[in-house]
Design an enzyme around this catalytic site. Structure first.
Site, PDB file in Angstrom:
ATOM      1  N   HIS A  33       0.860  -1.189   0.000  1.00  0.00           N
ATOM      2  CA  HIS A  33       0.000   0.000   0.000  1.00  0.00           C
ATOM      3  C   HIS A  33       0.892   1.234   0.000  1.00  0.00           C
ATOM      4  O   HIS A  33       2.138   1.109  -0.006  1.00  0.00           O
ATOM      5  CB  HIS A  33      -0.953  -0.020   1.205  1.00  0.00           C
ATOM      6  CG  HIS A  33      -0.261  -0.272   2.508  1.00  0.00           C
ATOM      7  ND1 HIS A  33       0.599   0.642   3.081  1.00  0.00           N
ATOM      8  CD2 HIS A  33      -0.276  -1.342   3.342  1.00  0.00           C
ATOM      9  CE1 HIS A  33       1.060   0.151   4.206  1.00  0.00           C
ATOM     10  NE2 HIS A  33       0.556  -1.060   4.396  1.00  0.00           N
ATOM     11  N   HIS A  36       4.038   1.357   2.202  1.00  0.00           N
ATOM     12  CA  HIS A  36       5.250   0.692   1.695  1.00  0.00           C
ATOM     13  C   HIS A  36       5.920   1.549   0.618  1.00  0.00           C
ATOM     14  O   HIS A  36       7.149   1.657   0.568  1.00  0.00           O
ATOM     15  CB  HIS A  36       4.899  -0.664   1.065  1.00  0.00           C
ATOM     16  CG  HIS A  36       4.335  -1.664   2.019  1.00  0.00           C
ATOM     17  ND1 HIS A  36       3.030  -2.110   1.974  1.00  0.00           N
ATOM     18  CD2 HIS A  36       4.914  -2.326   3.052  1.00  0.00           C
ATOM     19  CE1 HIS A  36       2.831  -2.999   2.922  1.00  0.00           C
ATOM     20  NE2 HIS A  36       3.950  -3.149   3.599  1.00  0.00           N
ATOM     21  N   GLN A 149       7.240   3.118  11.116  1.00  0.00           N
ATOM     22  CA  GLN A 149       7.027   3.362  12.544  1.00  0.00           C
ATOM     23  C   GLN A 149       5.705   2.796  13.053  1.00  0.00           C
ATOM     24  O   GLN A 149       5.498   2.659  14.248  1.00  0.00           O
ATOM     25  CB  GLN A 149       7.072   4.864  12.828  1.00  0.00           C
ATOM     26  CG  GLN A 149       7.030   5.138  14.314  1.00  0.00           C
ATOM     27  CD  GLN A 149       6.966   6.613  14.610  1.00  0.00           C
ATOM     28  OE1 GLN A 149       7.947   7.296  14.453  1.00  0.00           O
ATOM     29  NE2 GLN A 149       5.810   7.081  15.019  1.00  0.00           N
ATOM     30  N   GLN A 154       8.268  -3.412  16.760  1.00  0.00           N
ATOM     31  CA  GLN A 154       9.083  -4.144  15.769  1.00  0.00           C
ATOM     32  C   GLN A 154      10.317  -3.321  15.384  1.00  0.00           C
ATOM     33  O   GLN A 154      11.399  -3.873  15.170  1.00  0.00           O
ATOM     34  CB  GLN A 154       8.247  -4.473  14.533  1.00  0.00           C
ATOM     35  CG  GLN A 154       9.081  -5.070  13.401  1.00  0.00           C
ATOM     36  CD  GLN A 154       8.276  -5.583  12.237  1.00  0.00           C
ATOM     37  OE1 GLN A 154       7.808  -6.708  12.262  1.00  0.00           O
ATOM     38  NE2 GLN A 154       8.115  -4.768  11.202  1.00  0.00           N
ATOM     39  N   ARG A 188      -3.465  -5.305   6.611  1.00  0.00           N
ATOM     40  CA  ARG A 188      -4.623  -5.935   7.267  1.00  0.00           C
ATOM     41  C   ARG A 188      -5.917  -5.153   7.058  1.00  0.00           C
ATOM     42  O   ARG A 188      -7.010  -5.707   7.210  1.00  0.00           O
ATOM     43  CB  ARG A 188      -4.368  -6.074   8.765  1.00  0.00           C
ATOM     44  CG  ARG A 188      -3.409  -7.174   9.103  1.00  0.00           C
ATOM     45  CD  ARG A 188      -3.497  -7.535  10.586  1.00  0.00           C
ATOM     46  NE  ARG A 188      -2.885  -8.820  10.857  1.00  0.00           N
ATOM     47  CZ  ARG A 188      -1.583  -9.018  11.012  1.00  0.00           C
ATOM     48  NH1 ARG A 188      -0.764  -8.001  10.941  1.00  0.00           N
ATOM     49  NH2 ARG A 188      -1.105 -10.214  11.243  1.00  0.00           N
TER      50      ARG A 188
HETATM   51  O1  PAF Z   1       6.742  -5.651   8.969  1.00  0.00           O
HETATM   52  C1  PAF Z   1       6.809  -6.616   8.188  1.00  0.00           C
HETATM   53  O2  PAF Z   1       6.267  -6.608   7.073  1.00  0.00           O
HETATM   54  C2  PAF Z   1       7.552  -7.871   8.636  1.00  0.00           C
HETATM   55  O3  PAF Z   1       7.433  -8.044   9.989  1.00  0.00           O
HETATM   56  C3  PAF Z   1       9.010  -7.906   8.180  1.00  0.00           C
HETATM   57  C4  PAF Z   1       9.827  -6.785   8.812  1.00  0.00           C
HETATM   58  C5  PAF Z   1       9.102  -7.834   6.670  1.00  0.00           C
HETATM   59  C6  PAF Z   1       9.670  -9.230   8.619  1.00  0.00           C
HETATM   60  O4  PAF Z   1       9.018 -10.343   8.084  1.00  0.00           O
END
Ligand code: PAF
Length: 280
Positions: A33, A36, A149, A154, A188
């Site tokens: 999307h 990204h 972010q 993560q 999602r």
């Molecule tokens: O955020 C994501 O899309 C995933 O967690 C990642 C960083 C590609 C790892 O699989």
């Protein structure tokens, strides 16, 4: 755009390129999307070559139903990446990513990150993220890695991983992109109904409310008012907290100075949504 499915071929290609070019890397799980694409744009603005990976990583889904429902839109993703000017796409199979039997999974000492919030509600999730990202960083030779972010915890985990494996790449955390109503863009969201997409904006509105009313002293009432608003509107909350930006420890009484972030995970229409907002 060059597409690689074989890890060794990509590794060799990038090893040669990296001697003369700067390489930016955007790891994804596809269903791309604008969020990204903003990472691709940021990478393109500072690197000679931009690499994207699409791998829906089974190791990071603690819930198999969630894995099965994860949207896969590879053909469309390829077109979007070409249009964005991405130079290289890595599209590995599970066998290519995890060639040997995984009994010898590495242990990553993530400390508190593994036990709170996403770590607590999704046991094993960050272990799986580390497994994929470690392997990707071995294959995708690069100088800069761009992550969103929106996945606040993560981002902390990936920075910690880079430290643990002692890899010399810059991890660059990029701003969350939002729909006009404030809903954080996420793969999602595709699983939400049209009404759900409207309703889900309440998460952002609640965080904004907290930001606007933030005062030093006791934060409990402020936090509770947001939790009640979400629950009354049909959200099932995993957590809605105000935490220290660096330690993720819950802040009930604020000194008016330390850096805070509001972090949220809640289900709507059976879809688990996460979001966060730095408050000060
Ligand atoms: O955020 C994501 O899309 C995933 O967690 C990642 C960083 C590609 C790892 O699989």
């Amino acid at each position: 755009m060059k597409i690689f499915t074989v890890a060794a071929n990509l590794q060799q290609y990038l090893t040669e390129l990296a001697t003369t070019k700067t390489i930016g890397f955007v790891p994804t799980m596809g269903a791309l999307h604008s969020g990204h694409i903003s990472l691709i744009d940021i990478s393109k603005s500072t690197n000679n070559i931009t690499v994207c990976s699409i791998f829906v990583n089974p190791a990071q889904f603690n819930n198999s139903a969630d894995f099965e429902k994860y949207p896969i839109t590879t053909e469309a993703d390829i077109e979007v990446l070409k249009e964005a000017g991405c130079d290289v796409l890595f599209l590995p199979s599970v066998a290519e990513m995890y060639p040997s039997d995984t009994k010898d999974d590495k242990i990553y000492e993530l400390g508190f990150l593994e036990h709170v919030f996403e770590g607590k509600y999704r046991p094993g999730h960050f272990k799986g993220v580390c497994k994929a990202v470690h392997r990707l960083l071995d294959i995708v030779i690069c100088h800069n890695v761009y992550i969103g972010q929106k996945d606040y915890q993560q981002c902390m985990v990936i920075k910690k991983l880079a430290e643990i494996i002692d890899i010399k790449v810059n991890i660059i955390v990029c701003p969350t992109l939002r729909a006009a109503n404030g809903l954080a863009l996420s793969s999602r969201n595709q699983r939400l109904s049209t009404i759900g997409k409207e309703k889900a904006a309440l998460i952002y509105q609640c965080m904004e409310f907290i930001q606007q009313h933030l005062k030093s002293g006791n934060l409990t009432m402020l936090k509770q008012s947001a939790q009640i608003a979400l629950t009354n509107d049909g959200f099932k909350i995993d957590y809605f907290e105000i935490v220290h930006a660096n330690t993720l420890s819950v802040v009930d009484v604020w000194d008016g100075d330390s850096k805070l972030v509001c972090i949220v995970a809640a289900y709507l229409e059976d879809v688990r949504l996460i979001d966060n907002l730095p408050l000060n």
